[in-house]
Design a protein around this motif. Structure first.
Motif, PDB file in Angstrom:
ATOM      1  N   ASN A   1       0.822  -1.205   0.000  1.00  0.00           N
ATOM      2  CA  ASN A   1       0.000   0.000   0.000  1.00  0.00           C
ATOM      3  C   ASN A   1       0.863   1.265   0.000  1.00  0.00           C
ATOM      4  O   ASN A   1       0.372   2.364   0.192  1.00  0.00           O
ATOM      5  CB  ASN A   1      -0.981   0.015   1.173  1.00  0.00           C
ATOM      6  N   LYS A   2       2.165   1.086  -0.229  1.00  0.00           N
ATOM      7  CA  LYS A   2       3.092   2.216  -0.353  1.00  0.00           C
ATOM      8  C   LYS A   2       4.302   1.748  -1.151  1.00  0.00           C
ATOM      9  O   LYS A   2       4.523   0.553  -1.340  1.00  0.00           O
ATOM     10  CB  LYS A   2       3.503   2.740   1.018  1.00  0.00           C
ATOM     11  N   SER A   3       5.090   2.689  -1.605  1.00  0.00           N
ATOM     12  CA  SER A   3       6.211   2.354  -2.481  1.00  0.00           C
ATOM     13  C   SER A   3       7.405   1.765  -1.731  1.00  0.00           C
ATOM     14  O   SER A   3       8.235   1.088  -2.343  1.00  0.00           O
ATOM     15  CB  SER A   3       6.658   3.596  -3.258  1.00  0.00           C
ATOM     16  N   ASP A   4       7.482   1.972  -0.434  1.00  0.00           N
ATOM     17  CA  ASP A   4       8.621   1.491   0.344  1.00  0.00           C
ATOM     18  C   ASP A   4       8.765  -0.026   0.217  1.00  0.00           C
ATOM     19  O   ASP A   4       7.887  -0.780   0.609  1.00  0.00           O
ATOM     20  CB  ASP A   4       8.447   1.872   1.818  1.00  0.00           C
TER      21      ASP A   4
ATOM     22  N   LEU B   1       9.773  -8.223  -0.160  1.00  0.00           N
ATOM     23  CA  LEU B   1       8.475  -8.809   0.162  1.00  0.00           C
ATOM     24  C   LEU B   1       8.127  -8.638   1.640  1.00  0.00           C
ATOM     25  O   LEU B   1       6.954  -8.528   1.999  1.00  0.00           O
ATOM     26  CB  LEU B   1       8.465 -10.290  -0.226  1.00  0.00           C
ATOM     27  N   GLU B   2       9.137  -8.580   2.495  1.00  0.00           N
ATOM     28  CA  GLU B   2       8.885  -8.414   3.927  1.00  0.00           C
ATOM     29  C   GLU B   2       8.289  -7.047   4.261  1.00  0.00           C
ATOM     30  O   GLU B   2       7.746  -6.850   5.343  1.00  0.00           O
ATOM     31  CB  GLU B   2      10.157  -8.665   4.750  1.00  0.00           C
ATOM     32  N   LYS B   3       8.358  -6.082   3.345  1.00  0.00           N
ATOM     33  CA  LYS B   3       7.771  -4.762   3.576  1.00  0.00           C
ATOM     34  C   LYS B   3       6.354  -4.648   3.017  1.00  0.00           C
ATOM     35  O   LYS B   3       5.725  -3.606   3.122  1.00  0.00           O
ATOM     36  CB  LYS B   3       8.661  -3.676   2.977  1.00  0.00           C
TER      37      LYS B   3
ATOM     38  N   TYR C   1      -3.183   0.170  -4.045  1.00  0.00           N
ATOM     39  CA  TYR C   1      -2.409  -1.036  -3.786  1.00  0.00           C
ATOM     40  C   TYR C   1      -1.646  -1.428  -5.044  1.00  0.00           C
ATOM     41  O   TYR C   1      -2.052  -1.090  -6.163  1.00  0.00           O
ATOM     42  CB  TYR C   1      -3.330  -2.198  -3.382  1.00  0.00           C
ATOM     43  N   ALA C   2      -0.567  -2.162  -4.843  1.00  0.00           N
ATOM     44  CA  ALA C   2       0.176  -2.782  -5.941  1.00  0.00           C
ATOM     45  C   ALA C   2       0.513  -4.197  -5.500  1.00  0.00           C
ATOM     46  O   ALA C   2       0.741  -4.454  -4.315  1.00  0.00           O
ATOM     47  CB  ALA C   2       1.446  -1.995  -6.243  1.00  0.00           C
ATOM     48  N   VAL C   3       0.539  -5.119  -6.460  1.00  0.00           N
ATOM     49  CA  VAL C   3       0.755  -6.531  -6.139  1.00  0.00           C
ATOM     50  C   VAL C   3       1.975  -7.040  -6.904  1.00  0.00           C
ATOM     51  O   VAL C   3       2.156  -6.727  -8.083  1.00  0.00           O
ATOM     52  CB  VAL C   3      -0.484  -7.375  -6.514  1.00  0.00           C
ATOM     53  N   VAL C   4       2.803  -7.810  -6.219  1.00  0.00           N
ATOM     54  CA  VAL C   4       3.923  -8.512  -6.843  1.00  0.00           C
ATOM     55  C   VAL C   4       3.730 -10.002  -6.600  1.00  0.00           C
ATOM     56  O   VAL C   4       3.279 -10.414  -5.523  1.00  0.00           O
ATOM     57  CB  VAL C   4       5.290  -8.031  -6.308  1.00  0.00           C
ATOM     58  N   VAL C   5       4.030 -10.806  -7.622  1.00  0.00           N
ATOM     59  CA  VAL C   5       3.942 -12.255  -7.519  1.00  0.00           C
ATOM     60  C   VAL C   5       5.289 -12.833  -7.930  1.00  0.00           C
ATOM     61  O   VAL C   5       5.850 -12.447  -8.960  1.00  0.00           O
ATOM     62  CB  VAL C   5       2.834 -12.822  -8.433  1.00  0.00           C
ATOM     63  N   ILE C   6       5.794 -13.740  -7.132  1.00  0.00           N
ATOM     64  CA  ILE C   6       7.071 -14.406  -7.404  1.00  0.00           C
ATOM     65  C   ILE C   6       6.835 -15.908  -7.393  1.00  0.00           C
ATOM     66  O   ILE C   6       6.252 -16.434  -6.442  1.00  0.00           O
ATOM     67  CB  ILE C   6       8.120 -14.047  -6.328  1.00  0.00           C
ATOM     68  N   HIS C   7       7.286 -16.588  -8.431  1.00  0.00           N
ATOM     69  CA  HIS C   7       7.264 -18.051  -8.394  1.00  0.00           C
ATOM     70  C   HIS C   7       8.620 -18.485  -7.837  1.00  0.00           C
ATOM     71  O   HIS C   7       9.605 -18.582  -8.561  1.00  0.00           O
ATOM     72  CB  HIS C   7       7.018 -18.646  -9.778  1.00  0.00           C
TER      73      HIS C   7
END
Length: 157
Positions: free
Chosen positions: A60-63, A69-71, A95-101
């Motif tokens: 929910n923020k750019s940090d 991923l821990e942030k 919001y922004a979402v990242v997905v890692i396989h």
């Protein structure tokens, strides 16, 4: 008699004030609950391998986005065979979402010497990720204002 009337009026005013404060608290709690009733379902597409885990981070923020991923505000792990997860209790906002396989199950995105991902990765609002299209929170973010569902395509490198 005059003092008794003043005391009665003071007692009535105090009771009304306390009753009003209690209803304000209940109203604030209701508004708070209403603000946190959104859901975001993330569907991951283009999974080519069934090993490891799929890691999903909602920011929910750019940090820390997208590398730390821990942030993330919320995270989830799913199996590659069931690449969907619903995040509940979200409030209206960006919001922004990242997905890692995470194919080797080490809990992070592995990178090569140039910093490029060695494992499949995907982001909200990105169909292609690369040197000419580096990920930013601003570009990946979207406004959540209801119960929503998004598809995120994994990019192979």
């Amino acid at each position: 008699m005059k003092h008794q009337n003043e005391r009665a009026v003071a007692l009535i005013l105090a009771t009304l004030f306390l009753a009003g404060s209690a209803s304000d608290v209940q109203s604030q709690q209701s508004n708070s609950t209403a603000k946190n009733n959104f859901e975001l379902t993330v569907h991951v597409t283009e999974i080519k391998h069934q090993d490891g885990k799929v890691l999903i981070g909602v920011y929910n923020k750019s940090d820390g986005f997208p590398k730390e991923l821990e942030k993330a505000l919320l995270t989830a792990k799913t199996a590659p065979g069931k690449p969907t997860h619903t995040f509940r209790g979200l409030s209206h906002g960006n919001y922004a979402v990242v997905v890692i396989h995470d194919r080797n199950n080490n809990g992070k995105l592995d990178r090569n010497l140039l910093g490029m991902p060695k494992e499949p990765v995907g982001l909200s609002n990105y169909s292609v990720i690369g040197i000419s299209n580096p990920p930013t929170f601003k570009t990946a973010s979207f406004t959540l204002s209801s119960i929503e569902s998004i598809n995120i395509k994994l990019n192979q490198f």
